[in-house]
Design an enzyme around this catalytic site. Structure first.
Site, mmCIF file in Angstrom:
data_model
loop_
_atom_site.group_PDB
_atom_site.id
_atom_site.type_symbol
_atom_site.label_atom_id
_atom_site.label_comp_id
_atom_site.label_asym_id
_atom_site.label_seq_id
_atom_site.Cartn_x
_atom_site.Cartn_y
_atom_site.Cartn_z
ATOM 1 N N LEU A 581 0.827 -1.212 0.000
ATOM 2 C CA LEU A 581 0.000 0.000 0.000
ATOM 3 C C LEU A 581 0.854 1.251 0.000
ATOM 4 O O LEU A 581 0.444 2.294 -0.482
ATOM 5 C CB LEU A 581 -0.899 0.031 1.231
ATOM 6 C CG LEU A 581 -1.994 -1.037 1.316
ATOM 7 C CD1 LEU A 581 -2.656 -1.000 2.667
ATOM 8 C CD2 LEU A 581 -3.019 -0.821 0.220
ATOM 9 N N GLY A 582 2.030 1.134 0.579
ATOM 10 C CA GLY A 582 2.870 2.318 0.655
ATOM 11 C C GLY A 582 4.147 1.974 1.374
ATOM 12 O O GLY A 582 4.358 0.831 1.790
ATOM 13 N N GLY A 585 10.073 5.415 5.865
ATOM 14 C CA GLY A 585 11.410 5.157 6.346
ATOM 15 C C GLY A 585 11.509 3.853 7.128
ATOM 16 O O GLY A 585 12.543 3.209 7.156
ATOM 17 N N PHE A 586 10.394 3.428 7.711
ATOM 18 C CA PHE A 586 10.383 2.258 8.585
ATOM 19 C C PHE A 586 10.331 0.956 7.803
ATOM 20 O O PHE A 586 10.728 -0.082 8.275
ATOM 21 C CB PHE A 586 9.141 2.327 9.467
ATOM 22 C CG PHE A 586 7.928 2.570 8.630
ATOM 23 C CD1 PHE A 586 7.284 1.514 8.017
ATOM 24 C CD2 PHE A 586 7.472 3.862 8.389
ATOM 25 C CE1 PHE A 586 6.211 1.733 7.188
ATOM 26 C CE2 PHE A 586 6.396 4.073 7.553
ATOM 27 C CZ PHE A 586 5.768 3.015 6.952
ATOM 28 N N LYS A 602 1.765 -2.662 8.718
ATOM 29 C CA LYS A 602 3.017 -1.944 8.571
ATOM 30 C C LYS A 602 4.126 -2.841 9.098
ATOM 31 O O LYS A 602 4.141 -3.190 10.268
ATOM 32 C CB LYS A 602 2.897 -0.661 9.386
ATOM 33 C CG LYS A 602 4.073 0.261 9.372
ATOM 34 C CD LYS A 602 3.577 1.615 9.864
ATOM 35 C CE LYS A 602 4.654 2.471 10.466
ATOM 36 N NZ LYS A 602 4.092 3.734 10.959
ATOM 37 N N ASP A 698 4.700 15.038 13.574
ATOM 38 C CA ASP A 698 4.833 14.883 12.124
ATOM 39 C C ASP A 698 3.468 15.055 11.453
ATOM 40 O O ASP A 698 3.053 14.244 10.638
ATOM 41 C CB ASP A 698 5.462 13.525 11.788
ATOM 42 C CG ASP A 698 6.159 13.534 10.425
ATOM 43 O OD1 ASP A 698 6.322 14.634 9.842
ATOM 44 O OD2 ASP A 698 6.520 12.444 9.943
#
Ligand SMILES: *[C@@H]1O[C@H](CO)[C@@H](O)[C@H](O)[C@H]1NC(C)=O
Ligand SMILES: *[C@@H]1O[C@H](CO)[C@@H](O)[C@H](O)[C@H]1NC(C)=O
Ligand SMILES: *[C@@H]1O[C@H](CO)[C@@H](O)[C@H](O)[C@H]1NC(C)=O
Ligand SMILES: *[C@@H]1O[C@H](CO)[C@@H](O)[C@H](O)[C@H]1NC(C)=O
Ligand SMILES: *[C@@H]1O[C@H](CO)[C@@H](O)[C@H](O)[C@H]1NC(C)=O
Ligand SMILES: *[C@@H]1O[C@H](CO)[C@@H](O)[C@H](O)[C@H]1NC(C)=O
Ligand SMILES: *[C@@H]1O[C@H](CO)[C@@H](O)[C@H](O)[C@H]1NC(C)=O
Ligand SMILES: *[C@@H]1O[C@H](CO)[C@@H](O)[C@H](O)[C@H]1NC(C)=O
Ligand SMILES: *[C@@H]1O[C@H](CO)[C@@H](O)[C@H](O)[C@H]1NC(C)=O
Length: 877
Positions: A581-582, A585-586, A602, A698
């Site tokens: 999906l995307g 940085g992680f 994630k 952020d």
């Protein structure tokens, strides 16, 4: 008949590099590439009339078979390249991958030619698709077996590679006769293509009675094909030299002849048809006077298109000199375009026309796989002589991804990247080739069960994201490179090597003492404690809300372990990490299902310790916060190096993407205000509803996600900090955040307060109001707050407002929002409002805008009408 495999190996024997750059002798005339498809290797030829060198396609493609047409079926005047075809009875997609001499950014005329000629004796013309890269270029349909079909396009290369593909649509065997590439003048004034590439509809040379067939190279230095048209039976011509001096360089022979009318009063009439009313049509008409006119003679005329005046001024062609007329904007809305050219009142001579060109704009996706990746994988393909259906673009279109590859489609530059290469059991021999390190985004590399030999190269450790490396079942010698071992020790690389390999048998043993696992254990304690406190009721509420069957994840299992998922469950949930999906940085975010609910998973990439810390922060924060405007936690996975967080799925991606304009509802100020209010409420909760308060750090449009109902939720708490409980009023930290959104006060003082989030939120609001990025793309790279401030001080606030609203908004509502945003972005942080205040003011803005709708007929979309939870969202009445 040769079997396909046999043919393949024959072809491969000659294969030095699967995509040879154009060799010097091929390049005749310079820059041209002319491929006679199906021509046997070694029979290249130069056509005497044109001097163009045609080469065999044998080193450009490793599939399909060469077939010949019966000479009787080839017209005597036809090009020689029609006598053979390459036919593709196997595979759904077959591609020519070409690396033209001038690469990315250059403008080319690309022409594909087809003549069936019953080459397969089936007497059945096939129908199939022609693709350029990932997109359909055209459907290939034959009127009858001896008809020639040509598809031509003027195209700016979006990559150094061109993939011309033939797609089997189950309506016969695709084939191709010839493929030609001609470089054009890159200047934007030659065939200006703003709306995409230009597909040729027709290109006509009006002839006099002389008649001269097709004009092409060398008369046309770009090798455009001009087809002669005997329009009226009355023509004019000259043998004198003629100037074709504009950028189109129309061949002189095209300009020397023209059509006119017998009767001076009659208009010249002709038309063409297009396939769709939505086609954007670009027309270029070329005029030149070919008669020496007397002192009292005048040839002046107007051009009408579908009875509307098309030429902006009366046309008086210059004597022996070209005048090209073309509009700045394309025509559209019809399928037939009828041209009428009639003389003006005062003209003493009938109208003429020498030639015209008509094109339809066609948009091709700019994407495609990153060129570095393409070049690396093509090198790998040729180095190992990989015999798989590796054709065309490696990653695109998504349903044609090469066997053994996995790709990510969300890199920052929007080109697809290769993230996994599986060449297990593929008969590879030789050493591991260095070009593998050019696949910089590689996470998984499986070379197991081949016959690879030599040393395990140290360069593999340059692959920073590599987390799985399987080299088992090969014949490597020498030690395992220390860096790889170290990565394994650190737990960031799962390395599989034969047990009997060298002296490194021990490395196969799982090391449970590695650092990240220790970090992981800390996390899991935190997570478990938090889970006990907050978890179970939410689990029921969310994951089982729809109470459907759980897909491969056992329900009682979940309840017992709270929200903890094992890695193998995560593999099931994400269907083996199929859909990316995307990424950030992680690491990457994958799509998945828990039961019937869609989730986003994630996964932490093992490469940075910073990543672990952020991950831990985020997981533990999410455990204790619940708000409708914050993305909520479904579960987590913490198994050795495999760490993942599972969230609710946000179907409509981020506010950032929404604002970039592909979504429904983008034009409504009201809908944007509602989203701003959503995000503000999420932030308000973090600042004022949590103890200790949480600073997000952020806040930006890409961290505000939208669910199916376009409800906005704040996401990505990786940088967030809990505010010190009592005592201090700020925390000192290393400055983190995103340029444009970072509070300059914080950047200077390193003192973090919740007012830094307020600043970032103000920037988000300005971006939403103006539709512009936080740092403008002008020369000075002005910050959006300065820009809006300047406009507001100089008068009309509406100048700053996103033009896509089309003026449909209440000015007072926008004023209030702009003022709020500017206060939020005050340099002095004490002047900034609290999020409590921001929420109150945004509610007022929304109320004003809604009352505008009460006063005027509703002009927005119906997209929210089904969501009962959103009281503030307008309803369709
Ligand atoms: C392209 O067009 C420009 C502008 O007319 C001209 O100056 C230039 O020489 C042309 N380049 C080539 C390669 O023909
Ligand atoms: C154009 O038409 C006229 C009359 O039909 C004919 O004489 C002439 O040869 C034609 N020219 C071409 C180029 O076909
Ligand atoms: C030219 O064409 C236009 C559009 O069809 C028509 O209205 C006009 O009368 C014509 N003029 C002459 C002089 O034929
Ligand atoms: C492709 O990937 C390479 C290596 O990661 C990178 O340097 C390059 O900028 C990428 N190309 C494009 C067009 O983004
Ligand atoms: C590579 O593919 C083989 C089957 O072709 C499969 O067994 C193996 O698990 C795959 N490797 C990875 C890392 O997915
Ligand atoms: C990697 O890519 C770069 C730039 O594209 C190229 O110069 C280099 O030769 C490649 N390295 C290998 C080992 O193929
Ligand atoms: C593996 O490669 C070696 C030498 O490179 C060769 O002698 C051997 O026959 C190969 N084995 C297989 C199974 O291909
Ligand atoms: C492994 O490599 C050695 C030397 O390169 C060779 O003699 C041997 O046959 C290979 N073994 C296999 C199983 O291919
Ligand atoms: C294994 O270790 C022994 C002794 O340390 C050494 O002599 C030998 O060369 C090593 N073998 C390999 C394949 O590295």
């Amino acid at each position: 008949m040769l079997s396909i495999n046999c043919l393949l190996s024959v072809v491969l024997t000659y294969l030095i590099n699967s995509v040879p750059r154009v060799h010097a002798q091929d390049d005749n005339p310079p820059g041209f590439l002319s491929i006679d498809c199906g021509l046997p290797e070694g029979s290249d030829y130069t056509v005497s009339t044109t001097g163009i060198y045609y080469k065999s396609d044998s080193d450009l493609i490793d599939s399909g078979k060469s077939m010949s047409l019966l000479p009787a079926l080839i017209g005597s005047s036809s090009e020689k390249y029609f006598s053979t075809v390459r036919s593709f009875p196997q595979g759904k997609k077959n591609c020519y991958t070409i690396q033209p001499s001038a690469g990315k950014g250059n403008k080319y005329l690309i022409r594909a030619s087809f003549m069936y000629g019953n080459y397969d004796s089936l007497d059945q013309s096939p129908t199939f698709d022609l693709n350029l890269g990932a997109d359909t270029w055209s459907k290939i349909v034959f009127e009858d077996s001896s008809k020639v079909v040509r598809k031509e396009i003027i195209h700016i290369l979006s990559s150094d590679y061109i993939h011309v593909c033939l797609i089997n649509t189950d309506t016969g065997t695709p084939f191709i006769s010839a493929l030609e590439l001609r470089p054009l003048n890159n200047s934007n004034s030659m065939y200006k293509i703003d709306s995409g590439s230009l597909q040729t509809i027709s290109r006509v040379d009006f002839v006099s009675v002389r008649g001269n067939g097709v004009i092409r190279y060398p008369k046309d230095i770009y090798d455009r094909r001009w087809v002669s048209l005997n329009l009226t039976n009355t023509g004019l011509g000259t043998m004198l030299d003629i100037s074709n001096g504009n950028i189109y360089l129309v061949p002189k022979d095209v300009l020397r002849t023209a059509s006119t009318t017998e009767n001076i009063k009659d208009p010249l009439n002709f038309y063409w048809d297009t396939t769709s009313t939505s086609d954007l049509i670009y027309i270029y008409m070329h005029f030149a006077e070919v008669e020496k006119l007397g002192a009292n003679q005048l040839r002046e005329f107007n051009v009408y298109l579908n009875d509307k005046l098309w030429s902006h001024q009366p046309i008086v062609p210059g004597y022996l000199s070209v005048w090209t007329v073309y509009p700045e904007t394309p025509e559209t809305g019809n399928t037939r375009y009828a041209v009428k050219i009639n003389k003006t009142e005062r003209s003493t001579l009938p109208p003429i026309i020498n030639g015209y060109e008509v094109y339809a704009a066609k948009k091709f996706s700019e994407s495609g796989t990153n060129e570095t990746d393409v070049s690396a994988i093509l090198n790998i393909k040729s180095a190992y002589k990989v015999i798989k259906n590796w054709q065309g673009d490696p990653c695109e279109p998504e349903d044609f991804v090469w066997d053994g590859l996995k790709c990510s489609y969300h890199s920052s530059d929007h080109s697809a990247r290769i993230i996994s290469l599986n060449l297990s059991t593929s008969g590879l021999t030789g050493e591991i080739v260095p070009c593998i390190v050019n696949l910089t985004q590689l996470e998984t590399l499986d070379l197991s069960n081949n016959n690879l030999s030599g040393q395990i190269p140290g360069f593999l450790s340059q692959l920073a994201l590599l987390s799985v490396l399987n080299l088992k079942g090969n014949n490597f010698t020498g030690p395992v490179p220390p860096q790889l071992l170290e990565n394994k020790e650190k737990g960031i690389l799962s390395l599989s090597i034969d047990d009997n390999h060298g002296n490194n048998t021990n490395i196969e043993k799982k090391s449970n003492m590695s650092t990240p696992v220790v970090v992981g254990s800390v996390v899991s304690v935190v997570l478990l404690l938090a889970a006990i406190a907050f978890g179970i009721w939410r689990m029921r509420g969310r994951v089982f809300k729809k109470s459907g069957k759980l897909l491969q994840v056992n329900r009682s299992d979940l309840e017992r372990k709270n929200r903890h998922f094992t890695y193998s469950q995560v593999v099931d949930i994400t269907r083996n990490f199929q859909r990316v999906l995307g990424e950030g940085g992680f690491g990457r975010v994958y799509h998945g299902y828990v039961g019937n609910d869609q989730v986003a998973v994630k996964m932490l990439s093992p490469s940075s310790t910073q990543g672990y810390r952020e991950f831990q922060t985020e997981a533990s924060l999410l455990m204790r916060i619940h708000h409708k405007n914050l993305t909520s936690l479904v579960g987590y996975c913490n198994e050795g190096t495999n760490m993942g967080i599972i969230y609710e799925y946000m179907a409509n991606q981020s506010l950032d993407e929404y604002l970039s304009g592909k979504s429904y509802g983008i034009f409504s100020w009201e809908i944007r205000l509602q989203m701003a209010l959503d995000a503000a409420q999420g932030l308000e909760y973090l600042h004022h509803g949590c103890k200790p308060a949480i600073i997000h750090r952020d806040v930006k449009t890409s961290n505000i996600l939208l669910n199916e109902q376009f409800q906005a939720k704040l996401a990505d708490f990786g940088l967030s900090k809990a505010y010190p409980a009592e005592g201090g009023t700020h925390v000192s930290t290393v400055v983190a955040g995103t340029p444009g959104y970072i509070d300059p006060d914080y950047e200077n003082s390193k003192r973090l307060t919740e007012k830094s989030d307020v600043f970032s939120f103000g920037v988000v609001l300005l971006v939403m109001i103006t539709g512009r990025p936080p740092i403008l793309r002008n020369e000075d790279r002005t910050h959006i707050a300065q820009w809006v401030d300047f406009i507001v001080k100089n008068g009309n606030v509406t100048e700053a407002v996103d033009p896509r609203f089309g003026g449909k908004f209440d000015v007072n509502s926008v004023w209030k929002a702009v003022e709020l945003a500017l206060t939020c972005t005050s340099r002095n942080s004490t002047r900034r409002p609290t999020m409590n205040m921001v929420v109150i003011i945004l509610k007022e803005c929304l109320a004003i805008e809604i009352s505008r709708h009460d006063a005027y007929p509703y002009d927005s979309t119906e997209m929210f009408s089904t969501d009962p939870e959103r009281s503030l969202v307008p309803r369709v009445r």
